[in-house]
Motif scaffolding. Structure first.
Motif, PDB file in Angstrom:
ATOM      1  N   ASN A   1      -7.704   6.844  -5.008  1.00  0.00           N
ATOM      2  CA  ASN A   1      -8.237   5.327  -5.315  1.00  0.00           C
ATOM      3  C   ASN A   1      -8.444   4.891  -6.503  1.00  0.00           C
ATOM      4  OD1 ASN A   1      -8.848   3.166  -3.995  1.00  0.00           O
ATOM      5  ND2 ASN A   1     -10.965   3.438  -3.716  1.00  0.00           N
ATOM      6  N   SER A   2      -7.446   4.929  -7.496  1.00  0.00           N
ATOM      7  CA  SER A   2      -7.646   4.763  -9.073  1.00  0.00           C
ATOM      8  C   SER A   2      -7.707   3.193  -9.153  1.00  0.00           C
ATOM      9  CB  SER A   2      -6.255   5.088  -9.432  1.00  0.00           C
ATOM     10  OG  SER A   2      -6.297   4.589 -11.152  1.00  0.00           O
ATOM     11  N   GLY A   3      -8.785   2.743  -9.792  1.00  0.00           N
ATOM     12  CA  GLY A   3      -9.313   1.459  -9.910  1.00  0.00           C
ATOM     13  C   GLY A   3      -9.827   0.825  -8.792  1.00  0.00           C
ATOM     14  N   SER A   4     -10.192   1.624  -7.732  1.00  0.00           N
ATOM     15  CA  SER A   4     -10.645   1.308  -6.374  1.00  0.00           C
ATOM     16  C   SER A   4      -9.890   0.262  -5.829  1.00  0.00           C
ATOM     17  CB  SER A   4     -12.086   0.613  -6.546  1.00  0.00           C
ATOM     18  OG  SER A   4     -12.915   1.463  -7.223  1.00  0.00           O
ATOM     19  N   VAL A   5      -8.488   0.257  -5.895  1.00  0.00           N
ATOM     20  CA  VAL A   5      -7.396  -0.581  -5.414  1.00  0.00           C
ATOM     21  C   VAL A   5      -6.351  -0.024  -4.828  1.00  0.00           C
ATOM     22  CG1 VAL A   5      -7.967  -2.379  -6.860  1.00  0.00           C
ATOM     23  CG2 VAL A   5      -6.181  -1.040  -7.708  1.00  0.00           C
ATOM     24  N   GLU A   6      -6.385   1.497  -4.597  1.00  0.00           N
ATOM     25  CA  GLU A   6      -5.131   2.167  -3.669  1.00  0.00           C
ATOM     26  C   GLU A   6      -5.495   2.439  -2.390  1.00  0.00           C
ATOM     27  OE1 GLU A   6      -3.223   4.285  -7.681  1.00  0.00           O
ATOM     28  OE2 GLU A   6      -4.654   5.460  -6.417  1.00  0.00           O
ATOM     29  N   HIS A   7      -4.877   1.608  -1.489  1.00  0.00           N
ATOM     30  CA  HIS A   7      -5.151   1.704  -0.135  1.00  0.00           C
ATOM     31  C   HIS A   7      -3.980   2.019   0.705  1.00  0.00           C
ATOM     32  CE1 HIS A   7      -9.141   0.464  -1.162  1.00  0.00           C
ATOM     33  NE2 HIS A   7      -8.897  -0.449  -1.586  1.00  0.00           N
ATOM     34  N   CYS A   8      -2.748   2.063   0.227  1.00  0.00           N
ATOM     35  CA  CYS A   8      -1.522   2.596   0.764  1.00  0.00           C
ATOM     36  C   CYS A   8      -0.932   3.849   0.280  1.00  0.00           C
ATOM     37  CB  CYS A   8      -0.611   1.359   0.593  1.00  0.00           C
ATOM     38  SG  CYS A   8      -1.037  -0.153   1.491  1.00  0.00           S
ATOM     39  N   VAL A   9       0.154   4.264   0.995  1.00  0.00           N
ATOM     40  CA  VAL A   9       0.503   5.668   0.631  1.00  0.00           C
ATOM     41  C   VAL A   9       2.019   5.705   0.307  1.00  0.00           C
ATOM     42  CG1 VAL A   9       0.810   8.049   1.324  1.00  0.00           C
ATOM     43  CG2 VAL A   9      -1.078   6.740   1.967  1.00  0.00           C
ATOM     44  N   GLU A  10       2.373   5.871  -0.699  1.00  0.00           N
ATOM     45  CA  GLU A  10       3.821   6.343  -1.110  1.00  0.00           C
ATOM     46  C   GLU A  10       3.958   7.723  -1.204  1.00  0.00           C
ATOM     47  OE1 GLU A  10       4.979   5.797  -5.212  1.00  0.00           O
ATOM     48  OE2 GLU A  10       2.999   6.515  -6.001  1.00  0.00           O
ATOM     49  N   LYS A  11       5.293   8.218  -0.825  1.00  0.00           N
ATOM     50  CA  LYS A  11       5.900   9.493  -0.828  1.00  0.00           C
ATOM     51  C   LYS A  11       6.753   9.634  -2.305  1.00  0.00           C
ATOM     52  CE  LYS A  11       8.719  13.024   1.329  1.00  0.00           C
ATOM     53  NZ  LYS A  11       7.892  13.863   0.769  1.00  0.00           N
ATOM     54  N   TRP A  12       6.435  10.656  -2.929  1.00  0.00           N
ATOM     55  CA  TRP A  12       7.039  10.978  -4.175  1.00  0.00           C
ATOM     56  C   TRP A  12       8.381  11.813  -3.869  1.00  0.00           C
ATOM     57  CZ3 TRP A  12       2.194  12.327  -7.415  1.00  0.00           C
ATOM     58  CH2 TRP A  12       1.523  11.376  -7.771  1.00  0.00           C
ATOM     59  N   SER A  13       9.529  11.582  -4.574  1.00  0.00           N
ATOM     60  CA  SER A  13      10.676  12.597  -4.422  1.00  0.00           C
ATOM     61  C   SER A  13      10.488  13.715  -5.470  1.00  0.00           C
ATOM     62  CB  SER A  13      11.992  11.775  -4.422  1.00  0.00           C
ATOM     63  OG  SER A  13      12.124  11.099  -5.634  1.00  0.00           O
TER      64      SER A  13
ATOM     65  N   ARG B   1      19.797  10.037  -1.915  1.00  0.00           N
ATOM     66  CA  ARG B   1      19.991   8.539  -2.188  1.00  0.00           C
ATOM     67  C   ARG B   1      19.320   8.194  -3.670  1.00  0.00           C
ATOM     68  NH1 ARG B   1      19.905   9.468   3.149  1.00  0.00           N
ATOM     69  NH2 ARG B   1      20.931   8.072   4.446  1.00  0.00           N
ATOM     70  N   GLY B   2      18.808   9.067  -4.261  1.00  0.00           N
ATOM     71  CA  GLY B   2      18.450   8.627  -5.637  1.00  0.00           C
ATOM     72  C   GLY B   2      17.026   7.980  -5.571  1.00  0.00           C
ATOM     73  N   TYR B   3      16.152   7.876  -4.539  1.00  0.00           N
ATOM     74  CA  TYR B   3      15.020   7.220  -4.311  1.00  0.00           C
ATOM     75  C   TYR B   3      13.906   8.141  -5.236  1.00  0.00           C
ATOM     76  CZ  TYR B   3      16.694   4.286  -0.461  1.00  0.00           C
ATOM     77  OH  TYR B   3      17.240   3.770   0.264  1.00  0.00           O
ATOM     78  N   LYS B   4      13.050   7.572  -5.850  1.00  0.00           N
ATOM     79  CA  LYS B   4      12.046   8.034  -6.839  1.00  0.00           C
ATOM     80  C   LYS B   4      10.829   8.176  -5.865  1.00  0.00           C
ATOM     81  CE  LYS B   4      13.639   7.192 -11.515  1.00  0.00           C
ATOM     82  NZ  LYS B   4      13.384   6.454 -12.572  1.00  0.00           N
ATOM     83  N   ASN B   5      10.737   7.038  -5.050  1.00  0.00           N
ATOM     84  CA  ASN B   5       9.433   7.251  -3.979  1.00  0.00           C
ATOM     85  C   ASN B   5       9.768   6.195  -3.172  1.00  0.00           C
ATOM     86  OD1 ASN B   5       9.521   4.969  -5.503  1.00  0.00           O
ATOM     87  ND2 ASN B   5       7.350   4.990  -6.628  1.00  0.00           N
ATOM     88  N   ALA B   6       8.754   6.202  -1.876  1.00  0.00           N
ATOM     89  CA  ALA B   6       9.018   5.451  -0.877  1.00  0.00           C
ATOM     90  C   ALA B   6       7.827   5.316   0.062  1.00  0.00           C
ATOM     91  CB  ALA B   6      10.217   5.861  -0.036  1.00  0.00           C
ATOM     92  N   TRP B   7       7.409   3.902   0.606  1.00  0.00           N
ATOM     93  CA  TRP B   7       6.259   3.880   1.311  1.00  0.00           C
ATOM     94  C   TRP B   7       6.230   4.760   2.661  1.00  0.00           C
ATOM     95  CZ3 TRP B   7       2.633   2.017  -1.043  1.00  0.00           C
ATOM     96  CH2 TRP B   7       2.466   0.859  -1.645  1.00  0.00           C
ATOM     97  N   ILE B   8       5.082   5.087   3.043  1.00  0.00           N
ATOM     98  CA  ILE B   8       5.130   5.768   4.356  1.00  0.00           C
ATOM     99  C   ILE B   8       4.008   5.173   5.317  1.00  0.00           C
ATOM    100  CG2 ILE B   8       6.210   8.085   3.670  1.00  0.00           C
ATOM    101  CD1 ILE B   8       3.053   9.262   3.726  1.00  0.00           C
ATOM    102  N   GLY B   9       3.939   5.243   6.406  1.00  0.00           N
ATOM    103  CA  GLY B   9       3.093   4.080   7.383  1.00  0.00           C
ATOM    104  C   GLY B   9       1.681   4.786   7.480  1.00  0.00           C
ATOM    105  N   LEU B  10       1.045   4.806   6.220  1.00  0.00           N
ATOM    106  CA  LEU B  10      -0.377   5.302   6.382  1.00  0.00           C
ATOM    107  C   LEU B  10      -1.239   4.594   5.405  1.00  0.00           C
ATOM    108  CD1 LEU B  10      -1.673   8.036   7.568  1.00  0.00           C
ATOM    109  CD2 LEU B  10      -1.106   9.044   5.280  1.00  0.00           C
TER     110      LEU B  10
END
Length: 242
Positions: free
Chosen positions: A208-220, A169-178
């Motif tokens: 946790n770069s910048g102490s603001v990263e609290h969700c998770v993406e999956k890279w393709s 589908r050409g997605y570079k990344n996508a959210w996952i439920g974490l």
């Protein structure tokens, strides 16, 4: 009689696991083919872009005189354009093969997915290309269908299939439920609030770069996980069990 029943049960189990193994092997082969075709397509398109830029410059000075270099470059572009079409058709054929695997004999669990959802084993998946932040993606999935939620990856087997779907589908990344919103450094599944037993973090992640990263993406690209700002807008995948 009991021994016959045990024998039959053993044969059935062996068949199912053997067939599942064959399916996973074929899925892996298709994934490799898709990756190869996408890489080839990227190289061709990049070369084509450079050549077009060069031709645009040459055209101003060479068209009137019929400069041979200009003619040669233009011919090369035409050939590359044809090659792009061939590779794109090849990718279409691969995607059709994947759809066949989804719908026919390699699917061992009978399920009925709603329109636009894709079936894989016991679950249905909805791939959303529009970008939303983490919270809005969760909300979208919850409203998409009864029992639907943002994708949670719990095994390498499922992740391989998700990798394949994101790639075609050409997605570079996508959210996952974490997320670790509630307790920094302790990532939990959004559906249960419990820690996941399966992870696939990229090297040096989560950081946790910048102490603001609290969700998770999956890279393709690299096919790994990364912690991300929750207000970032990304594509996402919903899942549900019909």
């Amino acid at each position: 009689m009991d021994s016959i029943k045990h024998c039959i049960a053993g044969l059935v189990i062996a068949f199912v696991f053997g067939a599942a193994y064959i399916f996973e092997e074929r899925l892996s082969d298709i994934y490799k083919e898709v990756k190869k075709r996408n890489e080839e397509l990227s190289i061709i398109r990049l070369t084509n872009k450079h050549l077009k830029t060069k031709v645009d410059t040459l055209e101003e000075f060479s068209e009137a005189t019929g400069n041979k270099e200009f003619v040669t470059e233009k011919k090369t572009i035409e050939n590359l354009s044809k090659r792009v079409e061939v590779v794109e058709k090849s990718l279409d054929n691969v995607e059709k093969r994947i759809q066949i695997y989804d719908k026919k004999e390699y699917d061992f669990h009978v399920t009925n997915c709603e329109k636009s959802w894709v079936k894989f084993e016991e679950n249905c998946y909805l791939f959303i290309s529009m970008n939303k932040n983490f919270t809005d993606a969760m909300d979208f999935c919850n409203k998409a269908a009864a029992g639907a939620q943002l994708l949670e990856i719990k095994s390498s087997h499922v992740e391989k299939w998700i990798d394949l779907q994101l790639t075609i589908r050409g997605y570079k990344n996508a959210w996952i439920g974490l997320t670790d919103m509630l307790n920094q450094g302790s990532f939990v599944l959004i559906s249960t609030g419990s820690k996941t037993t399966y992870t696939n973090w990229h090297k040096n992640e989560p950081n946790n770069s910048g102490s603001v990263e609290h969700c998770v993406e999956k890279w393709s690209t690299g096919l790994k996980w990364n912690d991300k700002r929750c207000d970032t807008k990304l594509p996402f995948v919903c899942e549900m069990r019909p």
